[in-house]
Motif scaffolding. Structure first.
Motif, PDB file in Angstrom:
ATOM      1  N   MET A  78      13.282 -49.748  -0.860  1.00 42.40           N
ATOM      2  CA  MET A  78      13.983 -48.716  -1.145  1.00 42.40           C
ATOM      3  C   MET A  78      15.399 -49.455  -1.671  1.00 42.40           C
ATOM      4  N   SER A  79      15.997 -48.693  -2.433  1.00 37.77           N
ATOM      5  CA  SER A  79      17.126 -49.309  -3.436  1.00 37.77           C
ATOM      6  C   SER A  79      18.462 -49.470  -2.242  1.00 37.77           C
ATOM      7  N   GLY A  80      19.288 -50.003  -2.707  1.00 36.08           N
ATOM      8  CA  GLY A  80      20.754 -49.901  -1.717  1.00 36.08           C
ATOM      9  C   GLY A  80      21.293 -48.572  -1.806  1.00 36.08           C
ATOM     10  N   PHE A  81      21.376 -47.823  -3.027  1.00 34.96           N
ATOM     11  CA  PHE A  81      22.025 -46.551  -2.846  1.00 34.96           C
ATOM     12  C   PHE A  81      21.278 -45.539  -2.021  1.00 34.96           C
ATOM     13  N   ARG A  82      19.955 -45.594  -2.019  1.00 33.73           N
ATOM     14  CA  ARG A  82      19.097 -44.682  -1.220  1.00 33.73           C
ATOM     15  C   ARG A  82      19.108 -44.819   0.288  1.00 33.73           C
ATOM     16  N   LYS A  83      19.243 -46.121   0.497  1.00 31.46           N
ATOM     17  CA  LYS A  83      19.559 -46.595   1.941  1.00 31.46           C
ATOM     18  C   LYS A  83      20.873 -46.273   2.422  1.00 31.46           C
ATOM     19  N   LYS A  84      21.962 -46.113   1.614  1.00 29.59           N
ATOM     20  CA  LYS A  84      23.208 -45.806   1.971  1.00 29.59           C
ATOM     21  C   LYS A  84      23.064 -44.259   2.087  1.00 29.59           C
ATOM     22  N   SER A  85      22.641 -43.459   1.190  1.00 30.10           N
ATOM     23  CA  SER A  85      22.654 -42.213   0.951  1.00 30.10           C
ATOM     24  C   SER A  85      21.723 -41.820   2.094  1.00 30.10           C
ATOM     25  N   SER A  86      20.791 -42.492   2.540  1.00 29.62           N
ATOM     26  CA  SER A  86      19.995 -42.090   4.098  1.00 29.62           C
ATOM     27  C   SER A  86      20.758 -41.874   5.192  1.00 29.62           C
ATOM     28  N   LYS A  87      21.771 -42.948   5.294  1.00 29.93           N
ATOM     29  CA  LYS A  87      22.394 -43.310   6.384  1.00 29.93           C
ATOM     30  C   LYS A  87      23.686 -42.130   6.493  1.00 29.93           C
ATOM     31  N   ILE A  88      24.004 -41.784   5.305  1.00 33.81           N
ATOM     32  CA  ILE A  88      24.962 -40.840   5.343  1.00 33.81           C
ATOM     33  C   ILE A  88      24.292 -39.335   5.713  1.00 33.81           C
ATOM     34  N   VAL A  89      23.108 -39.257   5.396  1.00 32.14           N
ATOM     35  CA  VAL A  89      22.314 -37.981   5.887  1.00 32.14           C
ATOM     36  C   VAL A  89      22.359 -38.002   7.454  1.00 32.14           C
ATOM     37  N   VAL A  90      21.855 -39.038   7.999  1.00 34.30           N
ATOM     38  CA  VAL A  90      21.668 -39.256   9.306  1.00 34.30           C
ATOM     39  C   VAL A  90      23.074 -39.174  10.085  1.00 34.30           C
ATOM     40  N   PHE A  91      24.040 -39.650   9.553  1.00 29.85           N
ATOM     41  CA  PHE A  91      25.400 -39.582  10.166  1.00 29.85           C
ATOM     42  C   PHE A  91      25.878 -38.228  10.176  1.00 29.85           C
ATOM     43  N   GLU A  92      25.716 -37.546   8.953  1.00 28.60           N
ATOM     44  CA  GLU A  92      26.267 -36.128   8.839  1.00 28.60           C
ATOM     45  C   GLU A  92      25.286 -35.177   9.914  1.00 28.60           C
ATOM     46  N   LEU A  93      24.231 -35.458   9.583  1.00 22.27           N
ATOM     47  CA  LEU A  93      23.081 -34.456  10.505  1.00 22.27           C
ATOM     48  C   LEU A  93      23.454 -34.774  11.918  1.00 22.27           C
ATOM     49  N   ALA A  94      23.544 -35.987  12.311  1.00 16.35           N
ATOM     50  CA  ALA A  94      24.106 -36.194  13.930  1.00 16.35           C
ATOM     51  C   ALA A  94      25.338 -35.500  14.192  1.00 16.35           C
ATOM     52  N   GLN A  95      26.300 -35.518  13.544  1.00 17.30           N
ATOM     53  CA  GLN A  95      27.593 -34.908  13.567  1.00 17.30           C
ATOM     54  C   GLN A  95      27.486 -33.305  13.716  1.00 17.30           C
ATOM     55  N   ALA A  96      26.614 -32.866  12.721  1.00 22.27           N
ATOM     56  CA  ALA A  96      26.533 -31.492  12.562  1.00 22.27           C
ATOM     57  C   ALA A  96      25.710 -30.864  13.835  1.00 22.27           C
ATOM     58  N   LEU A  97      24.830 -31.451  14.489  1.00 22.67           N
ATOM     59  CA  LEU A  97      24.018 -31.400  15.662  1.00 22.67           C
ATOM     60  C   LEU A  97      24.938 -31.190  16.760  1.00 22.67           C
ATOM     61  N   ASP A  98      25.645 -32.134  16.873  1.00 24.91           N
ATOM     62  CA  ASP A  98      26.374 -32.253  18.008  1.00 24.91           C
ATOM     63  C   ASP A  98      27.621 -31.303  17.945  1.00 24.91           C
ATOM     64  N   ALA A  99      28.041 -30.888  16.733  1.00 25.30           N
ATOM     65  CA  ALA A  99      29.258 -30.062  16.717  1.00 25.30           C
ATOM     66  C   ALA A  99      28.657 -28.565  16.763  1.00 25.30           C
ATOM     67  N   ARG A 100      27.422 -28.203  16.130  1.00 20.35           N
ATOM     68  CA  ARG A 100      27.186 -26.967  16.194  1.00 20.35           C
ATOM     69  C   ARG A 100      25.965 -26.475  16.978  1.00 20.35           C
ATOM     70  N   VAL A 101      24.841 -27.313  17.333  1.00 22.76           N
ATOM     71  CA  VAL A 101      23.691 -27.062  17.927  1.00 22.76           C
ATOM     72  C   VAL A 101      24.052 -27.435  19.350  1.00 22.76           C
ATOM     73  N   SER A 102      24.680 -28.654  19.804  1.00 25.39           N
ATOM     74  CA  SER A 102      24.658 -29.238  21.269  1.00 25.39           C
ATOM     75  C   SER A 102      25.948 -28.608  21.827  1.00 25.39           C
ATOM     76  N   GLY A 103      26.693 -27.851  21.222  1.00 27.98           N
ATOM     77  CA  GLY A 103      27.940 -27.571  21.824  1.00 27.98           C
ATOM     78  C   GLY A 103      27.697 -26.759  22.991  1.00 27.98           C
ATOM     79  N   LYS A 104      28.937 -26.696  23.860  1.00 30.14           N
ATOM     80  CA  LYS A 104      28.789 -26.138  25.186  1.00 30.14           C
ATOM     81  C   LYS A 104      28.178 -24.554  25.315  1.00 30.14           C
ATOM     82  N   GLU A 105      28.356 -23.833  24.209  1.00 31.37           N
ATOM     83  CA  GLU A 105      27.975 -22.421  24.088  1.00 31.37           C
ATOM     84  C   GLU A 105      26.467 -22.514  24.047  1.00 31.37           C
ATOM     85  N   MET A 106      25.971 -23.459  23.733  1.00 32.72           N
ATOM     86  CA  MET A 106      24.552 -23.491  23.255  1.00 32.72           C
ATOM     87  C   MET A 106      23.651 -23.951  24.293  1.00 32.72           C
ATOM     88  N   LEU A 107      24.086 -24.325  25.421  1.00 41.43           N
ATOM     89  CA  LEU A 107      23.299 -24.646  26.566  1.00 41.43           C
ATOM     90  C   LEU A 107      22.504 -23.658  27.037  1.00 41.43           C
TER      91      LEU A 107
END
Length: 88
Positions: A1-30
């Motif tokens: 896997m190219s360096g750019f693709r690895k970096k891009s993949s890590k950004i997707v993981v980071f952004e998805l983790a943030q989005a899940l934490d902020a939007r899906v796992s929020g207190k109102e979603m319990l």
């Protein structure tokens, strides 16, 4: 896997983790079954889990990107809502 693709993949993981934490796992979603939602890198996949007692799911990087775009568009729910055409 190219360096750019690895970096891009890590950004997707980071952004998805943030989005899940902020939007899906929020207190109102319990009440909707989400608790302890997270995303993490798992080789060439993204591991997602929506509840701490649930078995994780593994998304390809392309599936994770589409799911992230869906969340950014204002939808809330697990990745299979996107696949099944459900918009909550």
């Amino acid at each position: 896997m190219s360096g750019f693709r690895k970096k891009s993949s890590k950004i997707v993981v980071f952004e998805l983790a943030q989005a899940l934490d902020a939007r899906v796992s929020g207190k109102e979603m319990l009440d909707n079954g989400f608790k302890g939602a997270y995303a993490r890198a798992a080789g060439c996949y993204v591991c997602v889990r929506y509840h701490h007692t649930q078995e994780p799911s593994y998304l390809s990087i392309d599936e994770a990107r589409r799911y992230l775009e869906w969340i950014h568009a204002g939808h809330i729910g697990p990745h299979w809502y996107l696949r099944d055409g459900i918009s909550e």
